[in-house]
Design an enzyme around this catalytic site. Structure first.
Site, PDB file in Angstrom:
ATOM      1  CG  ASP A  15       4.344  -2.340   7.088  1.00  8.55           C
ATOM      2  OD1 ASP A  15       4.959  -2.127   8.155  1.00  8.55           O
ATOM      3  OD2 ASP A  15       3.118  -2.136   6.972  1.00  8.55           O
ATOM      4  CB  SER A  16       3.465  -5.520  10.115  1.00 12.39           C
ATOM      5  OG  SER A  16       2.735  -4.309  10.017  1.00 12.39           O
ATOM      6  CE1 TYR A  47       5.161  -8.670  11.531  1.00 13.29           C
ATOM      7  CE2 TYR A  47       6.760  -6.976  10.997  1.00 13.29           C
ATOM      8  CZ  TYR A  47       6.192  -8.200  10.729  1.00 13.29           C
ATOM      9  OH  TYR A  47       6.665  -8.963   9.680  1.00 13.29           O
ATOM     10  N   GLY A  48       2.753  -4.493  16.280  1.00 11.40           N
ATOM     11  CA  GLY A  48       2.882  -3.505  17.359  1.00 11.40           C
ATOM     12  C   GLY A  48       2.972  -4.081  18.753  1.00 11.40           C
ATOM     13  CB  CYS A  78       7.681  -1.890   9.237  1.00 10.87           C
ATOM     14  SG  CYS A  78       6.937  -2.423  10.791  1.00 10.87           S
ATOM     15  CG  ASN A  79       8.244   3.920  12.027  1.00  9.40           C
ATOM     16  OD1 ASN A  79       9.031   4.839  12.191  1.00  9.40           O
ATOM     17  ND2 ASN A  79       7.308   3.949  11.097  1.00  9.40           N
ATOM     18  CB  THR A  80       7.032  -2.130  14.670  1.00  3.41           C
ATOM     19  OG1 THR A  80       6.005  -1.139  14.800  1.00  3.41           O
ATOM     20  CG2 THR A  80       7.025  -3.037  15.873  1.00  3.41           C
ATOM     21  CD  GLU A 156      -2.688  -4.680   7.677  1.00  2.00           C
ATOM     22  OE1 GLU A 156      -3.007  -5.647   6.979  1.00  2.00           O
ATOM     23  OE2 GLU A 156      -1.668  -3.994   7.473  1.00  2.00           O
ATOM     24  CB  CYS A 188       2.895   3.455  12.973  1.00  4.68           C
ATOM     25  SG  CYS A 188       2.065   2.005  12.266  1.00  4.68           S
ATOM     26  CB  THR A 189       4.550   2.806   7.427  1.00  3.72           C
ATOM     27  OG1 THR A 189       4.422   1.433   7.844  1.00  3.72           O
ATOM     28  CG2 THR A 189       6.006   3.202   7.494  1.00  3.72           C
ATOM     29  CG  HIS A 190      -0.329   0.150   9.267  1.00  2.00           C
ATOM     30  ND1 HIS A 190       0.894  -0.468   9.343  1.00  2.00           N
ATOM     31  CD2 HIS A 190      -1.212  -0.805   8.847  1.00  2.00           C
ATOM     32  CE1 HIS A 190       0.764  -1.747   8.988  1.00  2.00           C
ATOM     33  NE2 HIS A 190      -0.508  -1.964   8.689  1.00  2.00           N
TER      34      HIS A 190
HETATM   35  N1  DGL Z   1       3.536  -0.258   9.936  1.00  3.79           N
HETATM   36  C1  DGL Z   1       4.221  -0.622  11.117  1.00  3.79           C
HETATM   37  C2  DGL Z   1       5.086   0.470  11.676  1.00  3.79           C
HETATM   38  O1  DGL Z   1       5.506   1.343  10.943  1.00  3.79           O
HETATM   39  C3  DGL Z   1       3.644  -1.552  12.116  1.00  3.79           C
HETATM   40  C4  DGL Z   1       2.193  -1.591  12.402  1.00  3.79           C
HETATM   41  C5  DGL Z   1       1.865  -2.876  13.125  1.00  3.79           C
HETATM   42  O2  DGL Z   1       2.005  -3.915  12.503  1.00  3.79           O
HETATM   43  O3  DGL Z   1       1.527  -2.825  14.314  1.00  3.79           O
HETATM   44  O4  DGL Z   1       5.400   0.469  12.837  1.00  3.79           O
END
Ligand code: DGL
Length: 270
Positions: A15-16, A47-48, A78-80, A156, A188-190
């Site tokens: 993931d990011s 990464y967003g 990570c979805n992104t 984070e 988003c997994t976060h």
């Molecule tokens: N956890 C990530 C996701 O699922 C990205 C969050 C990020 O880095 O902006 O999209």
């Protein structure tokens, strides 16, 4: 020193940053005999709002690192990164790759009000994958797409409940809730670490769709169908980060990940 047998049959997860740890938790619960190596690209998170080419290039560097360790499967937690890079990763690698996309399909089926709110990064919200999901499953449902800048950064920093997080959630949730959304997709997994805070803002009547168990089931199916090496008897979990290892170690401690080993991601992967 890692056991070479464990290295040869590990599952690479990345993931990011720390968001994918929510997915890793579900993977370990579903597949307790497997060894996992998790890469947190904390040095480049979030990464967003990064360019697609940057996110794609990181995906290839990290996939190269994980396959170099002998990964038998990859999970892009990570979805992104998934919406940006899964296609080119699948073109380059033959190993099974499990990727994520916002759970719009199940949410439209669950929603009674037929209004669904999707929370994700800006890159995910404007991706062709999300547009396709909306047009495929949104015929009888209004799907409200909400980009959430700043939210992944709060996670984070381990700030799951502080005032800034609650203010951001209020700003991002309120328009959808006022429009009648009864189902919220965590795209988003976060955001999985914010389930309690989201429930606090949205109210208990709202259903929150968090996909980590579905991803674990998908990985399990993919492994059973593939010719990948079987799992080991001594399962291990190893962590690499492109940020300071002590920060990831502190986060792992904070979420109760037992005795985690955290290494610096070697330069080739960072
Ligand atoms: N956890 C990530 C996701 O699922 C990205 C969050 C990020 O880095 O902006 O999209």
């Amino acid at each position: 020193m890692l056991n070479p047998a464990a290295i040869a049959s590990l599952i690479g997860v990345y993931d990011s940053g720390v968001g994918g740890l929510s997915v890793l938790r579900a993977l370990k619960a579903k597949l307790p005999g497997e060894s996992f190596t998790y890469v947190a690209d904390c040095g480049h998170a979030p990464y967003g709002d990064r360019s697609a080419s940057f996110v794609e290039s990181r995906a290839h560097d990290i996939a190269s690192f994980l396959t170099g360790l002998g990964a038998k499967a990859l999970v892009i937690a990570c979805n992104t990164a998934s919406v940006v890079a899964v296609q080119s990763l699948r073109e380059r690698y033959t190993l099974p790759i499990v990727a994520m996309e916002p759970a719009i399909k199940p949410a439209t089926q669950l929603s009674r009000s037929k209004v669904v709110l999707v929370l994700a990064t800006s890159n995910t919200i404007r991706s062709p994958s999300v547009a396709r999901l909306c047009s495929t499953y949104g015929a009888d449902t209004r799907v409200i797409l909400q980009a959430c800048p700043g939210l992944a950064d709060q996670v984070e920093r381990g700030r799951f409940h502080d005032d800034v997080t609650l203010q951001l959630l209020e700003a991002y949730l309120r328009p959808g809730l006022d429009a009648g959304a009864d189902t919220i997709v965590l795209g988003c997994t976060h955001y999985a670490f914010l389930v309690d805070a989201i429930a606090k803002v949205a109210g208990e009547a709202v259903t929150i769709v968090e996909p980590s168990e579905a991803i674990a089931s998908q990985l399990s199916r993919v492994l059973s169908a593939s010719t990948a090496l079987p799992h080991n008897t001594a399962a291990t979990t190893t962590f690499y980060t492109s940020g300071p290892p002590r920060e990831l170690a502190a986060f792992l401690d904070f979420i109760g990940e037992p005795s985690a080993q955290v290494h610096a991601l070697p330069a080739s992967g960072s």
